[in-house]
Design a protein around this motif. Sequence first.
Motif, PDB file in Angstrom:
ATOM      1  N   ASP A  60       0.899  -1.165   0.011  1.00  0.00           N
ATOM      2  CA  ASP A  60       0.408  -0.343   0.297  1.00  0.00           C
ATOM      3  C   ASP A  60       0.889   1.545  -0.120  1.00  0.00           C
ATOM      4  O   ASP A  60       2.138   0.857   0.639  1.00  0.00           O
ATOM      5  CB  ASP A  60      -1.133   0.288   1.067  1.00  0.00           C
ATOM      6  CG  ASP A  60      -1.735  -0.822   0.831  1.00  0.00           C
ATOM      7  OD1 ASP A  60      -2.553  -1.598   0.092  1.00  0.00           O
ATOM      8  OD2 ASP A  60      -2.731  -1.543   1.932  1.00  0.00           O
ATOM      9  N   VAL A  61       0.675   2.611  -0.972  1.00  0.00           N
ATOM     10  CA  VAL A  61       1.384   3.573  -0.502  1.00  0.00           C
ATOM     11  C   VAL A  61       0.235   4.783   0.328  1.00  0.00           C
ATOM     12  O   VAL A  61      -1.040   4.158   0.896  1.00  0.00           O
ATOM     13  CB  VAL A  61       1.255   4.107  -1.957  1.00  0.00           C
ATOM     14  CG1 VAL A  61       1.935   3.342  -2.894  1.00  0.00           C
ATOM     15  CG2 VAL A  61       0.145   4.386  -2.466  1.00  0.00           C
ATOM     16  N   SER A  62       0.932   5.600   0.467  1.00  0.00           N
ATOM     17  CA  SER A  62       0.514   6.649   2.141  1.00  0.00           C
ATOM     18  C   SER A  62      -0.989   6.993   1.511  1.00  0.00           C
ATOM     19  O   SER A  62      -0.554   7.558   0.130  1.00  0.00           O
ATOM     20  CB  SER A  62       1.100   7.338   2.236  1.00  0.00           C
ATOM     21  OG  SER A  62       1.862   8.280   2.152  1.00  0.00           O
ATOM     22  N   PRO A  63      -1.655   7.766   1.919  1.00  0.00           N
ATOM     23  CA  PRO A  63      -2.605   8.572   1.604  1.00  0.00           C
ATOM     24  C   PRO A  63      -1.899   9.787   0.897  1.00  0.00           C
ATOM     25  O   PRO A  63      -2.447  10.522  -0.623  1.00  0.00           O
ATOM     26  CB  PRO A  63      -3.870   9.432   2.437  1.00  0.00           C
ATOM     27  CG  PRO A  63      -3.042   7.905   2.930  1.00  0.00           C
ATOM     28  CD  PRO A  63      -2.286   7.607   3.147  1.00  0.00           C
ATOM     29  N   GLN A  64      -0.827  10.676   1.131  1.00  0.00           N
ATOM     30  CA  GLN A  64      -0.146  11.312   0.443  1.00  0.00           C
ATOM     31  C   GLN A  64       0.580  10.943  -0.956  1.00  0.00           C
ATOM     32  O   GLN A  64       0.706  11.896  -1.834  1.00  0.00           O
ATOM     33  CB  GLN A  64       0.984  12.086   1.909  1.00  0.00           C
ATOM     34  CG  GLN A  64       0.352  12.955   2.760  1.00  0.00           C
ATOM     35  CD  GLN A  64       0.207  11.094   3.746  1.00  0.00           C
ATOM     36  OE1 GLN A  64       0.349  10.905   3.600  1.00  0.00           O
ATOM     37  NE2 GLN A  64      -0.673  11.774   4.993  1.00  0.00           N
ATOM     38  N   VAL A  65       1.060   9.915  -0.892  1.00  0.00           N
ATOM     39  CA  VAL A  65       1.484   9.793  -2.433  1.00  0.00           C
ATOM     40  C   VAL A  65       0.935   9.212  -2.786  1.00  0.00           C
ATOM     41  O   VAL A  65       0.390  10.084  -4.331  1.00  0.00           O
ATOM     42  CB  VAL A  65       2.720   7.954  -2.042  1.00  0.00           C
ATOM     43  CG1 VAL A  65       2.663   7.497  -3.110  1.00  0.00           C
ATOM     44  CG2 VAL A  65       3.627   8.255  -0.463  1.00  0.00           C
ATOM     45  N   ARG A  66      -0.159   8.987  -2.757  1.00  0.00           N
ATOM     46  CA  ARG A  66      -1.717   8.656  -3.535  1.00  0.00           C
ATOM     47  C   ARG A  66      -2.277   9.407  -4.338  1.00  0.00           C
ATOM     48  O   ARG A  66      -2.800  10.077  -4.993  1.00  0.00           O
ATOM     49  CB  ARG A  66      -3.054   7.133  -2.573  1.00  0.00           C
ATOM     50  CG  ARG A  66      -3.891   7.132  -3.793  1.00  0.00           C
ATOM     51  CD  ARG A  66      -5.051   6.728  -2.985  1.00  0.00           C
ATOM     52  NE  ARG A  66      -4.398   5.411  -2.669  1.00  0.00           N
ATOM     53  CZ  ARG A  66      -4.472   4.386  -2.751  1.00  0.00           C
ATOM     54  NH1 ARG A  66      -4.466   4.311  -3.990  1.00  0.00           N
ATOM     55  NH2 ARG A  66      -3.786   3.041  -2.810  1.00  0.00           N
ATOM     56  N   ASP A  67      -2.182  10.782  -3.342  1.00  0.00           N
ATOM     57  CA  ASP A  67      -2.569  12.029  -3.753  1.00  0.00           C
ATOM     58  C   ASP A  67      -2.303  12.858  -4.415  1.00  0.00           C
ATOM     59  O   ASP A  67      -2.613  13.410  -5.674  1.00  0.00           O
ATOM     60  CB  ASP A  67      -3.114  13.175  -2.349  1.00  0.00           C
ATOM     61  CG  ASP A  67      -4.593  12.121  -1.283  1.00  0.00           C
ATOM     62  OD1 ASP A  67      -5.054  12.017  -2.704  1.00  0.00           O
ATOM     63  OD2 ASP A  67      -3.993  13.272  -0.671  1.00  0.00           O
ATOM     64  N   HIS A  68      -0.294  12.587  -4.605  1.00  0.00           N
ATOM     65  CA  HIS A  68      -0.029  13.297  -5.419  1.00  0.00           C
ATOM     66  C   HIS A  68       0.247  12.860  -6.950  1.00  0.00           C
ATOM     67  O   HIS A  68       0.306  13.210  -7.575  1.00  0.00           O
ATOM     68  CB  HIS A  68       1.584  13.086  -5.068  1.00  0.00           C
ATOM     69  CG  HIS A  68       2.554  13.610  -5.507  1.00  0.00           C
ATOM     70  ND1 HIS A  68       3.059  15.261  -5.644  1.00  0.00           N
ATOM     71  CD2 HIS A  68       4.175  13.180  -6.024  1.00  0.00           C
ATOM     72  CE1 HIS A  68       4.033  15.696  -6.626  1.00  0.00           C
ATOM     73  NE2 HIS A  68       4.768  14.322  -6.664  1.00  0.00           N
ATOM     74  N   LEU A  69       0.099  11.173  -6.099  1.00  0.00           N
ATOM     75  CA  LEU A  69       0.371  10.339  -8.382  1.00  0.00           C
ATOM     76  C   LEU A  69      -0.991  10.393  -8.472  1.00  0.00           C
ATOM     77  O   LEU A  69      -1.183  10.957  -9.880  1.00  0.00           O
ATOM     78  CB  LEU A  69       0.247   9.210  -7.890  1.00  0.00           C
ATOM     79  CG  LEU A  69       1.771   8.746  -7.161  1.00  0.00           C
ATOM     80  CD1 LEU A  69       1.645   7.005  -7.143  1.00  0.00           C
ATOM     81  CD2 LEU A  69       2.667   8.916  -8.311  1.00  0.00           C
ATOM     82  N   THR A  70      -2.182  11.327  -7.996  1.00  0.00           N
ATOM     83  CA  THR A  70      -3.146  11.139  -8.639  1.00  0.00           C
ATOM     84  C   THR A  70      -3.544  12.335  -9.207  1.00  0.00           C
ATOM     85  O   THR A  70      -3.961  12.794 -10.303  1.00  0.00           O
ATOM     86  CB  THR A  70      -4.840  11.110  -7.349  1.00  0.00           C
ATOM     87  OG1 THR A  70      -4.510   9.459  -7.041  1.00  0.00           O
ATOM     88  CG2 THR A  70      -5.857  10.959  -8.482  1.00  0.00           C
ATOM     89  N   GLY A  71      -2.820  13.633  -8.721  1.00  0.00           N
ATOM     90  CA  GLY A  71      -2.228  14.715  -9.207  1.00  0.00           C
ATOM     91  C   GLY A  71      -1.731  15.035 -10.175  1.00  0.00           C
ATOM     92  O   GLY A  71      -1.950  15.782 -11.678  1.00  0.00           O
ATOM     93  N   LEU A  72      -0.936  14.535 -10.465  1.00  0.00           N
ATOM     94  CA  LEU A  72      -0.039  13.918 -11.263  1.00  0.00           C
ATOM     95  C   LEU A  72      -0.411  13.821 -12.182  1.00  0.00           C
ATOM     96  O   LEU A  72      -0.189  14.070 -13.746  1.00  0.00           O
ATOM     97  CB  LEU A  72       1.672  13.374 -11.343  1.00  0.00           C
ATOM     98  CG  LEU A  72       2.930  13.972 -10.028  1.00  0.00           C
ATOM     99  CD1 LEU A  72       3.525  13.073  -9.724  1.00  0.00           C
ATOM    100  CD2 LEU A  72       3.051  14.836 -10.894  1.00  0.00           C
ATOM    101  N   GLN A  73      -0.948  12.607 -12.556  1.00  0.00           N
ATOM    102  CA  GLN A  73      -1.494  12.122 -13.295  1.00  0.00           C
ATOM    103  C   GLN A  73      -2.708  12.555 -14.065  1.00  0.00           C
ATOM    104  O   GLN A  73      -3.045  12.862 -15.322  1.00  0.00           O
ATOM    105  CB  GLN A  73      -2.605  10.286 -12.965  1.00  0.00           C
ATOM    106  CG  GLN A  73      -3.356   9.301 -14.001  1.00  0.00           C
ATOM    107  CD  GLN A  73      -5.001   9.916 -14.621  1.00  0.00           C
ATOM    108  OE1 GLN A  73      -5.424  10.319 -13.646  1.00  0.00           O
ATOM    109  NE2 GLN A  73      -5.348   9.880 -15.482  1.00  0.00           N
ATOM    110  N   LEU A  74      -3.860  13.190 -12.844  1.00  0.00           N
ATOM    111  CA  LEU A  74      -4.499  14.603 -13.733  1.00  0.00           C
ATOM    112  C   LEU A  74      -4.283  15.234 -14.459  1.00  0.00           C
ATOM    113  O   LEU A  74      -4.680  16.559 -15.170  1.00  0.00           O
ATOM    114  CB  LEU A  74      -5.562  14.877 -12.453  1.00  0.00           C
ATOM    115  CG  LEU A  74      -6.620  13.867 -12.068  1.00  0.00           C
ATOM    116  CD1 LEU A  74      -7.243  14.810 -10.588  1.00  0.00           C
ATOM    117  CD2 LEU A  74      -7.243  13.450 -12.669  1.00  0.00           C
ATOM    118  N   ALA A  75      -3.023  16.103 -14.092  1.00  0.00           N
ATOM    119  CA  ALA A  75      -1.557  17.383 -14.663  1.00  0.00           C
ATOM    120  C   ALA A  75      -1.900  16.252 -15.595  1.00  0.00           C
ATOM    121  O   ALA A  75      -2.024  17.043 -16.936  1.00  0.00           O
ATOM    122  CB  ALA A  75      -1.154  17.348 -14.005  1.00  0.00           C
ATOM    123  N   ALA A  76      -1.487  15.828 -16.319  1.00  0.00           N
ATOM    124  CA  ALA A  76      -0.590  14.720 -17.158  1.00  0.00           C
ATOM    125  C   ALA A  76      -2.083  14.708 -18.152  1.00  0.00           C
ATOM    126  O   ALA A  76      -1.552  15.364 -19.358  1.00  0.00           O
ATOM    127  CB  ALA A  76      -0.146  13.452 -17.479  1.00  0.00           C
TER     128      ALA A  76
END
Length: 95
Positions: free
Chosen positions: A11-27
């Motif tokens: 599992d990844v931390s909620p902070q990492v998940r939020d960060h990766l989701t933000g990167l994916q949405l920006a891309a």
Amino acid sequence: MLAIKAEQGMDVSPQVRDHLTGLQLAALQVAHPHEYRVRLVRDELHVAVVGQREAEIANLTVQSGPRAAARHQGRTTLPSPRRPDQLAGNRPEQP
């Protein structure tokens, strides 16, 4: 990356998940602006539907008791929005 971690049972931390989701949405916003807008609307719709269902269940629990609420929870729901771990270029699944 999230899918790979999930396959490995990590599992990844909620902070990492939020960060990766933000990167994916920006891309997604840069590469496919229309799909980005569709994704935002789907996410908002999903939140609204979940909130409505929770309110209905809470109301049923108060009015009819827990058994009626449990039966109500078994109703079919709208499909979840695309998972954040899916690639930005993937097309949403058609119903």
